[in-house]
Write a protein that holds these residues in place. Structure first.
Motif, PDB file in Angstrom:
ATOM      1  N   SER A  13      11.974  64.536  11.753  1.00  0.00           N
ATOM      2  CA  SER A  13      11.777  64.005  10.403  1.00  0.00           C
ATOM      3  C   SER A  13      12.776  62.887  10.097  1.00  0.00           C
ATOM      4  CB  SER A  13      11.825  65.114   9.352  1.00  0.00           C
ATOM      5  OG  SER A  13      13.098  65.692   9.276  1.00  0.00           O
ATOM      6  N   ILE A  14      13.969  62.960  10.667  1.00  0.00           N
ATOM      7  CA  ILE A  14      14.954  61.894  10.478  1.00  0.00           C
ATOM      8  C   ILE A  14      14.512  60.632  11.221  1.00  0.00           C
ATOM      9  CG2 ILE A  14      17.321  61.193  11.047  1.00  0.00           C
ATOM     10  CD1 ILE A  14      18.108  64.139  10.350  1.00  0.00           C
ATOM     11  N   ALA A  17      11.785  59.126   9.198  1.00  0.00           N
ATOM     12  CA  ALA A  17      12.283  58.457   7.992  1.00  0.00           C
ATOM     13  C   ALA A  17      12.844  57.076   8.336  1.00  0.00           C
ATOM     14  CB  ALA A  17      13.349  59.319   7.313  1.00  0.00           C
ATOM     15  N   VAL A  18      13.595  56.986   9.438  1.00  0.00           N
ATOM     16  CA  VAL A  18      14.162  55.696   9.852  1.00  0.00           C
ATOM     17  C   VAL A  18      13.038  54.731  10.219  1.00  0.00           C
ATOM     18  CG1 VAL A  18      15.606  54.534  11.565  1.00  0.00           C
ATOM     19  CG2 VAL A  18      16.384  56.684  10.542  1.00  0.00           C
ATOM     20  N   ASN A  22      13.727  53.920   5.929  1.00  0.00           N
ATOM     21  CA  ASN A  22      14.894  54.539   5.293  1.00  0.00           C
ATOM     22  C   ASN A  22      16.039  54.465   6.275  1.00  0.00           C
ATOM     23  OD1 ASN A  22      13.525  55.735   2.824  1.00  0.00           O
ATOM     24  ND2 ASN A  22      12.265  56.475   4.509  1.00  0.00           N
ATOM     25  N   ARG A  23      16.983  53.565   6.024  1.00  0.00           N
ATOM     26  CA  ARG A  23      17.933  53.220   7.072  1.00  0.00           C
ATOM     27  C   ARG A  23      19.346  53.738   6.865  1.00  0.00           C
ATOM     28  NH1 ARG A  23      18.356  47.580   7.797  1.00  0.00           N
ATOM     29  NH2 ARG A  23      19.394  48.169   9.715  1.00  0.00           N
ATOM     30  N   ASP A  27      19.211  57.517   1.614  1.00  0.00           N
ATOM     31  CA  ASP A  27      17.763  57.281   1.654  1.00  0.00           C
ATOM     32  C   ASP A  27      17.079  58.251   2.606  1.00  0.00           C
ATOM     33  OD1 ASP A  27      17.651  55.282  -0.209  1.00  0.00           O
ATOM     34  OD2 ASP A  27      17.296  53.647   1.226  1.00  0.00           O
ATOM     35  N   ILE A  28      17.709  58.534   3.730  1.00  0.00           N
ATOM     36  CA  ILE A  28      17.142  59.481   4.702  1.00  0.00           C
ATOM     37  C   ILE A  28      17.104  60.881   4.096  1.00  0.00           C
ATOM     38  CG2 ILE A  28      17.513  60.570   6.955  1.00  0.00           C
ATOM     39  CD1 ILE A  28      18.713  57.790   7.831  1.00  0.00           C
ATOM     40  N   SER A  31      14.255  60.979   1.609  1.00  0.00           N
ATOM     41  CA  SER A  31      12.964  60.945   2.280  1.00  0.00           C
ATOM     42  C   SER A  31      12.607  62.276   2.940  1.00  0.00           C
ATOM     43  CB  SER A  31      12.967  59.835   3.333  1.00  0.00           C
ATOM     44  OG  SER A  31      11.785  59.840   4.078  1.00  0.00           O
ATOM     45  N   THR A  32      13.606  62.915   3.545  1.00  0.00           N
ATOM     46  CA  THR A  32      13.340  64.142   4.303  1.00  0.00           C
ATOM     47  C   THR A  32      13.514  65.418   3.495  1.00  0.00           C
ATOM     48  OG1 THR A  32      15.644  64.296   5.052  1.00  0.00           O
ATOM     49  CG2 THR A  32      14.084  63.074   6.473  1.00  0.00           C
ATOM     50  N   VAL A  39      21.760  66.104   7.746  1.00  0.00           N
ATOM     51  CA  VAL A  39      21.403  64.728   8.102  1.00  0.00           C
ATOM     52  C   VAL A  39      22.502  64.029   8.892  1.00  0.00           C
ATOM     53  CG1 VAL A  39      20.927  62.431   7.159  1.00  0.00           C
ATOM     54  CG2 VAL A  39      19.714  64.421   6.272  1.00  0.00           C
ATOM     55  N   LEU A  43      22.157  62.557  12.607  1.00  0.00           N
ATOM     56  CA  LEU A  43      22.210  61.118  12.881  1.00  0.00           C
ATOM     57  C   LEU A  43      23.161  60.826  14.042  1.00  0.00           C
ATOM     58  CD1 LEU A  43      22.238  59.710   9.247  1.00  0.00           C
ATOM     59  CD2 LEU A  43      20.432  59.360  10.950  1.00  0.00           C
TER      60      LEU A  43
END
Length: 108
Positions: A13-14, A17-18, A22-23, A27-28, A31-32, A39, A43
């Motif tokens: 899901s991450i 999102a990217v 969603n960077r 934002d990630i 989004s998730t 998160v 990452l």
């Protein structure tokens, strides 16, 4: 070379999102729906696996906007390939264009 095991849904899901634009961390998370405690370690792991790349924004931009500098993440070609494969397993994720990485979900 051995193929790495499939990623867990949170990692997928991450990546999703990217790929969807969603960077950076907040934002990630938005989004998730995942927490910062999930998160940020994910990452780091995804970057260490070569699925994401990152860079810090210019500190002057952050100062101008009165906030800390953001770390921006980008999907790598390897990350796009892994995401394309994972989208076959996780049907509840909306389709996302991987054309920028020259990968289409049907090719993975």
């Amino acid at each position: 070379m051995r193929r790495p095991p499939p990623l867990a849904f949170g990692h997928v899901s991450i990546l999703h999102a990217v790929a969807d634009g969603n960077r950076f961390g907040f934002d990630i998370m938005d989004s998730t729906g995942l927490t910062s405690g999930t998160v940020y370690p994910a990452l780091d792991k995804l970057e260490s696996l070569g699925y994401l790349g990152s860079h810090w924004e210019d500190a002057r931009t952050a100062r101008r906007d009165k906030r800390p500098p953001r770390r921006y993440f980008d999907l790598t070609p390897a990350g796009a390939a892994v995401l394309a494969e994972a989208l076959k397993r996780y049907k509840n994720l909306k389709p996302v264009s991987l054309a920028a990485w020259k990968i289409r979900p049907s090719q993975a």
